[in-house]
Design an enzyme around this catalytic site. Structure first.
Site, PDB file in Angstrom:
ATOM      1  N   GLU A 149       1.604 -11.437   6.462  1.00  0.00           N
ATOM      2  CA  GLU A 149       0.490 -10.674   7.040  1.00  0.00           C
ATOM      3  C   GLU A 149       0.719 -10.635   8.546  1.00  0.00           C
ATOM      4  OE1 GLU A 149      -1.918  -9.059   5.629  1.00  0.00           O
ATOM      5  OE2 GLU A 149      -2.355  -9.927   3.671  1.00  0.00           O
ATOM      6  N   HIS A 156       2.818  -6.878   4.892  1.00  0.00           N
ATOM      7  CA  HIS A 156       1.428  -6.438   5.046  1.00  0.00           C
ATOM      8  C   HIS A 156       0.926  -6.655   6.464  1.00  0.00           C
ATOM      9  CE1 HIS A 156       0.085  -5.757   0.802  1.00  0.00           C
ATOM     10  NE2 HIS A 156       1.190  -6.458   0.563  1.00  0.00           N
ATOM     11  N   GLU A 201      -2.555   0.554   7.820  1.00  0.00           N
ATOM     12  CA  GLU A 201      -1.658  -0.521   7.417  1.00  0.00           C
ATOM     13  C   GLU A 201      -0.413  -0.011   6.717  1.00  0.00           C
ATOM     14  OE1 GLU A 201      -1.463  -4.513   4.587  1.00  0.00           O
ATOM     15  OE2 GLU A 201      -3.319  -3.345   4.675  1.00  0.00           O
ATOM     16  N   HIS A 238       0.834  -1.207   0.000  1.00  0.00           N
ATOM     17  CA  HIS A 238       0.000   0.000   0.000  1.00  0.00           C
ATOM     18  C   HIS A 238       0.870   1.259   0.000  1.00  0.00           C
ATOM     19  CE1 HIS A 238      -3.305  -2.784   0.505  1.00  0.00           C
ATOM     20  NE2 HIS A 238      -2.631  -3.339   1.504  1.00  0.00           N
TER      21      HIS A 238
END
Length: 270
Positions: free
Chosen positions: A144, A78, A23, A9
């Site tokens: 993650e 992430h 995030e 992102h």
């Protein structure tokens, strides 16, 4: 080893959010720590990042860049989100890869090292058809690191010391997977028998010296001695605020706590 390091992102794409966190901010914080640990402590490592600040970059741009550079490994960082209840850590490789593939072997090693230190529920090793796993021509891995909308996981994400540990877990996995050698000028971390081991407390890294000087002034106003040093990371010049160097890790951790009580993020570097 050429590592393409991808903080997910960024810019106009904040990713998931929850508990006052975005995030994109957690991702880049962990990724910058990974880069610093690798380039400072290990030989023959090149790191290229998809972004080093809060900028927007498409998935296609990221994989194209990694492919053109001919990276040896693609690592995407992430955080997760779902329903506020789900929690824990999981990682991914592409779904068409077999469990006997080289990428799967790298995933095994990385997963084991990361879960040793991240204090998160282990949700296991998974596969998916994510763009960065599918379109990268090298071995690719996506982690993650907790659920940002889960209050327990988010409480950890807010801790500088936790983000540093997560970075260390990723680095430990890379070191094992690619058999990286520690630079001879850097002692083994935490080795009490080595008198040259120093635990440096870093209270910020800035592209602008003015911002670094402002951080030093702030800390001195709180009774914490600090000064500005420079570092070149991936051909970029950074101004870093150092607030102590200790031969005893406990003393470094005490200084770290003092700094964080002023509201400033800091971490210990070896």
């Amino acid at each position: 080893m050429k590592l393409y390091l991808d903080p997910g992102h960024g810019g106009s794409d904040p990713g998931a959010s929850g508990n006052g966190l975005k995030e994109k901010d957690i991702n880049i914080d962990i990724a910058l720590r990974i880069r610093s640990l690798l380039t400072t402590n290990y030989e023959n490592v090149q790191v290229r990042m998809s972004r080093t600040n809060d900028s927007t970059k498409s998935l296609q741009q990221r994989t194209n860049e990694a492919n053109r550079w001919r990276a040896d490994f693609y690592m995407s960082i992430h955080c997760n989100s779902f329903n506020g209840v789900a929690n824990g850590y999981e990682d991914y490789i592409h779904n068409l890869l077999s469990d006997q593939s080289r990428t799967a072997n790298y995933q095994d090693i990385l997963h084991d090292e990361i879960i040793k230190v991240n204090r998160l529920n282990n949700r296991g090793q998974k596969k998916a058809n994510f763009h960065v796993l599918r379109e990268s021509t090298m071995d690719a891995f996506l982690s993650e690191n907790g659920f940002i909308d889960n209050s327990k996981d988010a409480a950890l994400m807010k801790q500088t010391s936790w983000r540093q540990k997560v970075a260390e877990g990723h680095v430990n996995g890379l070191v094992k997977a690619f058999k990286l050698n520690r630079k001879t000028t850097n002692p083994s971390p935490g080795d009490p028998s080595n008198p040259n081991t120093l635990f440096k407390v870093i209270a910020g890294s800035f592209k602008s010296k003015k911002n670094a000087d402002a951080r030093v002034t702030f800390l001195k106003g709180k009774g914490v001695e600090a000064f500005v040093t420079t570092a070149t990371i991936s051909n970029e010049r950074w101004y870093r605020v150092q607030a102590g160097a200790f031969s005893n890790r406990k003393n470094a951790e005490e200084r770290l706590n003092t700094i964080e009580n002023t509201g400033v993020d800091a971490f210990i570097e070896i």
